[in-house]
Design a protein around this motif. Sequence first.
Motif, PDB file in Angstrom:
ATOM      1  N   ALA A  22       0.828  -1.201   0.000  1.00  0.00           N
ATOM      2  CA  ALA A  22       0.000   0.000   0.000  1.00  0.00           C
ATOM      3  C   ALA A  22       0.866   1.256   0.000  1.00  0.00           C
ATOM      4  O   ALA A  22       0.552   2.237  -0.684  1.00  0.00           O
ATOM      5  CB  ALA A  22      -0.923  -0.005   1.212  1.00  0.00           C
ATOM      6  N   ARG A  23       1.951   1.235   0.734  1.00  0.00           N
ATOM      7  CA  ARG A  23       2.847   2.394   0.823  1.00  0.00           C
ATOM      8  C   ARG A  23       3.470   2.729  -0.537  1.00  0.00           C
ATOM      9  O   ARG A  23       3.643   3.889  -0.886  1.00  0.00           O
ATOM     10  CB  ARG A  23       3.935   2.100   1.852  1.00  0.00           C
ATOM     11  N   LEU A  24       3.799   1.681  -1.322  1.00  0.00           N
ATOM     12  CA  LEU A  24       4.445   1.891  -2.619  1.00  0.00           C
ATOM     13  C   LEU A  24       3.473   1.800  -3.788  1.00  0.00           C
ATOM     14  O   LEU A  24       3.877   1.912  -4.942  1.00  0.00           O
ATOM     15  CB  LEU A  24       5.569   0.867  -2.804  1.00  0.00           C
ATOM     16  N   ASN A  25       2.203   1.567  -3.488  1.00  0.00           N
ATOM     17  CA  ASN A  25       1.167   1.469  -4.516  1.00  0.00           C
ATOM     18  C   ASN A  25       1.465   0.348  -5.517  1.00  0.00           C
ATOM     19  O   ASN A  25       1.387   0.542  -6.732  1.00  0.00           O
ATOM     20  CB  ASN A  25       0.978   2.807  -5.226  1.00  0.00           C
ATOM     21  N   VAL A  26       1.867  -0.810  -4.993  1.00  0.00           N
ATOM     22  CA  VAL A  26       2.071  -2.016  -5.794  1.00  0.00           C
ATOM     23  C   VAL A  26       1.270  -3.134  -5.141  1.00  0.00           C
ATOM     24  O   VAL A  26       0.734  -2.970  -4.048  1.00  0.00           O
ATOM     25  CB  VAL A  26       3.570  -2.415  -5.889  1.00  0.00           C
ATOM     26  N   SER A  27       1.211  -4.270  -5.795  1.00  0.00           N
ATOM     27  CA  SER A  27       0.465  -5.396  -5.222  1.00  0.00           C
ATOM     28  C   SER A  27       1.370  -6.232  -4.313  1.00  0.00           C
ATOM     29  O   SER A  27       2.595  -6.190  -4.429  1.00  0.00           O
ATOM     30  CB  SER A  27      -0.099  -6.282  -6.338  1.00  0.00           C
ATOM     31  N   THR A  28       0.728  -6.989  -3.445  1.00  0.00           N
ATOM     32  CA  THR A  28       1.502  -7.902  -2.595  1.00  0.00           C
ATOM     33  C   THR A  28       2.151  -8.978  -3.459  1.00  0.00           C
ATOM     34  O   THR A  28       3.221  -9.468  -3.130  1.00  0.00           O
ATOM     35  CB  THR A  28       0.622  -8.562  -1.522  1.00  0.00           C
ATOM     36  N   LYS A  29       1.519  -9.313  -4.578  1.00  0.00           N
ATOM     37  CA  LYS A  29       2.089 -10.294  -5.499  1.00  0.00           C
ATOM     38  C   LYS A  29       3.427  -9.796  -6.053  1.00  0.00           C
ATOM     39  O   LYS A  29       4.374 -10.571  -6.193  1.00  0.00           O
ATOM     40  CB  LYS A  29       1.106 -10.572  -6.641  1.00  0.00           C
ATOM     41  N   THR A  30       3.511  -8.507  -6.345  1.00  0.00           N
ATOM     42  CA  THR A  30       4.770  -7.914  -6.812  1.00  0.00           C
ATOM     43  C   THR A  30       5.851  -8.086  -5.761  1.00  0.00           C
ATOM     44  O   THR A  30       6.983  -8.473  -6.074  1.00  0.00           O
ATOM     45  CB  THR A  30       4.586  -6.419  -7.136  1.00  0.00           C
ATOM     46  N   LEU A  31       5.526  -7.814  -4.509  1.00  0.00           N
ATOM     47  CA  LEU A  31       6.509  -7.966  -3.439  1.00  0.00           C
ATOM     48  C   LEU A  31       6.925  -9.429  -3.278  1.00  0.00           C
ATOM     49  O   LEU A  31       8.106  -9.717  -3.088  1.00  0.00           O
ATOM     50  CB  LEU A  31       5.961  -7.417  -2.124  1.00  0.00           C
ATOM     51  N   ARG A  32       5.981 -10.338  -3.383  1.00  0.00           N
ATOM     52  CA  ARG A  32       6.310 -11.767  -3.288  1.00  0.00           C
ATOM     53  C   ARG A  32       7.238 -12.192  -4.432  1.00  0.00           C
ATOM     54  O   ARG A  32       8.153 -12.975  -4.222  1.00  0.00           O
ATOM     55  CB  ARG A  32       5.048 -12.621  -3.288  1.00  0.00           C
ATOM     56  N   ARG A  33       7.000 -11.650  -5.636  1.00  0.00           N
ATOM     57  CA  ARG A  33       7.886 -11.944  -6.769  1.00  0.00           C
ATOM     58  C   ARG A  33       9.288 -11.424  -6.512  1.00  0.00           C
ATOM     59  O   ARG A  33      10.280 -12.084  -6.824  1.00  0.00           O
ATOM     60  CB  ARG A  33       7.351 -11.296  -8.047  1.00  0.00           C
ATOM     61  N   ARG A  34       9.397 -10.219  -5.964  1.00  0.00           N
ATOM     62  CA  ARG A  34      10.708  -9.622  -5.684  1.00  0.00           C
ATOM     63  C   ARG A  34      11.440 -10.397  -4.597  1.00  0.00           C
ATOM     64  O   ARG A  34      12.654 -10.536  -4.640  1.00  0.00           O
ATOM     65  CB  ARG A  34      10.569  -8.153  -5.287  1.00  0.00           C
TER      66      ARG A  34
END
Length: 71
Positions: A22-34
Amino acid sequence: MAPNGVTPRTDINLVPLNAAAARLNVSTKTLRRRIADGSITGYRIGRLVRVDLEEVTERLLVTIPTARGAR
């Protein structure tokens, strides 16, 4: 120093994936991929996954070079 010879960081700010997303305006899926590709470090606390908000911000926010900046 930890038993494995690595000095643990004490300035770490672990937050849930949804808060960082939410802070970076991306999805949690994006963070999991990273996390999966090693771009950012994920920390497991029991069943929960946390990330260091400062590290995520530092590694995912990239300045885009422009042609004007090259002049």
